[in-house]
Write an enzyme that holds these catalytic residues in place. Structure first.
Site, PDB file in Angstrom:
ATOM      1  N   ASN A  15     -15.133   0.459  -9.909  1.00 24.45           N
ATOM      2  CA  ASN A  15     -15.360   0.063  -8.508  1.00 24.45           C
ATOM      3  C   ASN A  15     -16.428   0.932  -7.862  1.00 24.45           C
ATOM      4  OD1 ASN A  15     -13.547  -2.160  -7.344  1.00 24.45           O
ATOM      5  ND2 ASN A  15     -12.153  -1.016  -8.662  1.00 24.45           N
ATOM      6  N   MET A  91      -5.833   8.333  -7.661  1.00 29.34           N
ATOM      7  CA  MET A  91      -4.433   8.281  -8.103  1.00 29.34           C
ATOM      8  C   MET A  91      -3.509   9.265  -7.376  1.00 29.34           C
ATOM      9  SD  MET A  91      -4.639   5.748 -10.031  1.00 29.34           S
ATOM     10  CE  MET A  91      -3.047   5.685 -10.826  1.00 29.34           C
ATOM     11  N   LEU A  94      -2.145  10.238  -0.184  1.00 30.93           N
ATOM     12  CA  LEU A  94      -2.632  11.166   0.845  1.00 30.93           C
ATOM     13  C   LEU A  94      -1.526  11.431   1.868  1.00 30.93           C
ATOM     14  CD1 LEU A  94      -6.112   9.471   1.271  1.00 30.93           C
ATOM     15  CD2 LEU A  94      -5.699  11.708   0.223  1.00 30.93           C
ATOM     16  N   HIS A 110      -6.525  -2.583  -3.904  1.00 28.68           N
ATOM     17  CA  HIS A 110      -5.280  -2.675  -4.678  1.00 28.68           C
ATOM     18  C   HIS A 110      -5.342  -3.959  -5.517  1.00 28.68           C
ATOM     19  CE1 HIS A 110      -1.033  -1.891  -5.466  1.00 28.68           C
ATOM     20  NE2 HIS A 110      -0.882  -3.201  -5.432  1.00 28.68           N
ATOM     21  N   GLU A 180     -12.660  -7.587  -7.633  1.00 25.31           N
ATOM     22  CA  GLU A 180     -12.660  -6.310  -6.897  1.00 25.31           C
ATOM     23  C   GLU A 180     -14.095  -5.826  -6.679  1.00 25.31           C
ATOM     24  OE1 GLU A 180     -10.096  -3.160  -8.340  1.00 25.31           O
ATOM     25  OE2 GLU A 180      -8.700  -4.591  -9.184  1.00 25.31           O
TER      26      GLU A 180
HETATM   27  C1  GRF Z   1      -8.511  -0.799  -9.778  1.00 22.24           C
HETATM   28  O1  GRF Z   1      -7.765  -1.806 -10.379  1.00 22.24           O
HETATM   29  C2  GRF Z   1      -8.119  -0.656  -8.326  1.00 22.24           C
HETATM   30  O2  GRF Z   1      -7.717  -1.850  -7.747  1.00 22.24           O
HETATM   31  C3  GRF Z   1      -6.947   0.295  -8.400  1.00 22.24           C
HETATM   32  O3  GRF Z   1      -7.284   1.205  -9.416  1.00 22.24           O
HETATM   33  C4  GRF Z   1      -8.177   0.578 -10.345  1.00 22.24           C
HETATM   34  C5  GRF Z   1      -9.374   1.469 -10.431  1.00 22.24           C
HETATM   35  O4  GRF Z   1     -10.294   1.019 -11.386  1.00 22.24           O
HETATM   36  N1  GRF Z   1      -6.684   0.923  -7.119  1.00 22.24           N
HETATM   37  P1  GRF Z   1     -11.727   1.689 -11.493  1.00 22.24           P
HETATM   38  O5  GRF Z   1     -11.505   3.203 -11.669  1.00 22.24           O
HETATM   39  O6  GRF Z   1     -12.479   1.400 -10.247  1.00 22.24           O
HETATM   40  O7  GRF Z   1     -12.353   1.093 -12.702  1.00 22.24           O
END
Ligand code: GRF
Length: 211
Positions: A15, A91, A94, A110, A180
């Site tokens: 992302n 991960m 907060l 998400h 995403e």
């Molecule tokens: C994604 O699926 C996002 O929705 C979730 O964690 C994952 C992160 O993937 N919160 P990346 O590190 O961006 O590849």
């Protein structure tokens, strides 16, 4: 003044990469000022290096209190005039103090259609496995503001995908990730353009012109 964002990521960083790529492809107006990670092994760091984006590795060492870890993050952020924090696979949860200090200035992506499949224990492949086991016919992703209540802040934007009969969590994850990668940069740009409003506790994109 550029609209400076900080991206928080703990791992793969796909992302984060999409936020950078879509900005160039679609002339989005935000500026990716800094990557913040708690993981020195995160692939996201390589992406930052390749794109010459500053990064701050702030580990939460064993025995370190969350407040002290977050204070270090705040200190690092103070160098970048950040307007928005984007959680993209960060991960950690907060604290209320941190979230309230940045009220309506933190968003998260998400990988499900919230409020379904959100909350404690609902992360990464757990989500897709649960979606398939429940026999859902659609899933997707949600971009939302972060509040103290996990995965429960105002929903800004969602994209839907089909869940197909032979899907595995892995296949479904890939299909959702593609969405995403479009949704998150789009929302950041809408916020940068001041087109996201909170009305009576709900978030709205005032002019929704995504294709
Ligand atoms: C994604 O699926 C996002 O929705 C979730 O964690 C994952 C992160 O993937 N919160 P990346 O590190 O961006 O590849």
């Amino acid at each position: 003044m550029p609209f400076n964002i900080a991206v928080f990521a703990s791992g793969r960083g796909s992302n984060f990469e999409a936020i950078i790529k879509e900005k160039h492809k679609k002339n989005y107006i935000y500026n990716v000022s800094v990557l913040v990670t708690d993981n020195p092994q995160a692939r996201a760091i390589n992406i930052a290096k390749e794109n010459k984006i500053p990064f701050e590795v702030i580990e939460k060492k064993e025995g370190m209190k969350r407040i002290d870890h977050e204070n270090e993050i705040s200190k690092a952020l103070s160098k970048y005039s950040v307007e928005l924090i984007v959680l993209a696979g960060y991960m950690r949860i907060l604290s209320s103090e941190f979230v309230n200090k940045w009220k309506f200035k933190i968003i998260n992506i998400h990988p499900s259609l919230l409020p379904a499949f959100g909350g404690k224990g609902m992360f990464l492949q757990n989500i897709h496995k649960s979606v398939i086991e429940r026999g859902c016919k659609v899933s997707g992703c949600t971009v939302h503001y972060v509040t103290e209540d996990i995965d429960n802040g105002p929903i800004i934007y969602q994209k839907v995908v089909k869940v197909l009969p032979n899907d595995t969590p892995d296949i479904l994850e890939k299909r959702i990730l593609k969405k995403e990668h479009i949704a998150l940069p789009y929302v950041i740009n809408e916020i940068a353009n001041n087109r996201v409003k909170i009305i009576n506790g709900l978030a709205y994109i005032i002019k929704d012109d995504i294709q």
